[in-house]
Design a protein around this motif. Structure first.
Motif, short mmCIF file in Angstrom:
data_model
loop_
_atom_site.label_atom_id
_atom_site.label_comp_id
_atom_site.label_asym_id
_atom_site.label_seq_id
_atom_site.Cartn_x
_atom_site.Cartn_y
_atom_site.Cartn_z
N ASN A 33 70.61 -32.63 61.36
CA ASN A 33 71.94 -32.81 60.79
C ASN A 33 72.94 -31.99 61.59
N HIS A 35 77.19 -30.50 62.01
CA HIS A 35 78.42 -30.13 61.30
C HIS A 35 79.54 -29.84 62.30
N TRP A 36 80.76 -30.04 61.84
CA TRP A 36 81.94 -29.51 62.52
C TRP A 36 82.59 -28.46 61.62
N TYR A 37 83.04 -27.39 62.26
CA TYR A 37 83.78 -26.32 61.60
C TYR A 37 85.07 -26.09 62.39
N TRP A 47 84.27 -25.01 57.05
CA TRP A 47 83.53 -26.25 57.28
C TRP A 47 84.47 -27.43 57.22
N PHE A 50 80.27 -33.11 57.93
CA PHE A 50 78.81 -33.15 58.05
C PHE A 50 78.37 -34.58 58.33
N THR A 58 77.61 -38.98 55.53
CA THR A 58 78.67 -38.08 55.98
C THR A 58 79.35 -37.43 54.78
N CYS A 96 81.09 -27.15 66.80
CA CYS A 96 79.98 -27.89 66.19
C CYS A 96 78.84 -26.90 65.92
#
Length: 116
Positions: A33, A35-37, A47, A50, A58, A96
Motif C-alpha cells: 500500500n 501513501h502521499w503526505y 496525510w 492512500f 483509495t 510518498c
C-alpha cells in the motif's frame, strides 16, 4: 535498498493542476500500500491520500477530496498524485510513504507552491 523518488512539483497558479510521481525500487511494489503526505512551512506533516496495493481502494483527506486523485502503475513501480483546483493552502513539500519490510520508508519530497 528501498528508494522512493518524488518528482513533478513546481510553481502553479491557484486553480491550476500538477501531477506528482513517486518512483519506487528495492521492494515488491505491487504488494505494498502507498501513501502521499505533505508538510507546509511551520506545520506538522499531514496525510493526504492512500491507495491499496492493487489500486482498487483509495482514501483521501477531507481537505483534498474531490480535487486530488491517487493512482498507481504497478508495471512501472510508480504512484501518482493528480492535483487539480489547487489552492494556496496546498503549498507544501509532498512526500510518498511506503510501509514495507517492517519499516516506514519516505522519499525526499517535492515542493509544490501555489501562488499567483
Amino acid at each position: 535498498q528501498v528508494q522512493l523518488v518524488e518528482s513533478g512539483g513546481g510553481l502553479v497558479q491557484p486553480g491550476g493542476s500538477l501531477r506528482l510521481s513517486c518512483a519506487a525500487s528495492g521492494f515488491i511494489f505491487s504488494n505494498t500500500n502507498m501513501h502521499w503526505y505533505r508538510q507546509a512551512p511551520g506545520k506538522e506533516r499531514e496525510w493526504v491520500a492512500f491507495i491499496n496495493n492493487g489500486g482498487g481502494g483509495t482514501n483521501y483527506a477531507d481537505s483534498v477530496k474531490g480535487r486530488f486523485t491517487i493512482s498507481r502503475d504497478n508495471a512501472k513501480n510508480t504512484v501518482f498524485l493528480q492535483m487539480n483546483s489547487l489552492k494556496s493552502e496546498d503549498t507544501a513539500v509532498y512526500y510518498c510513504r511506503a510501509p514495507t519490510r517492517g519499516r516506514e520508508y519516505w522519499g525526499q519530497g517535492t515542493q509544490v507552491t501555489v501562488s499567483s
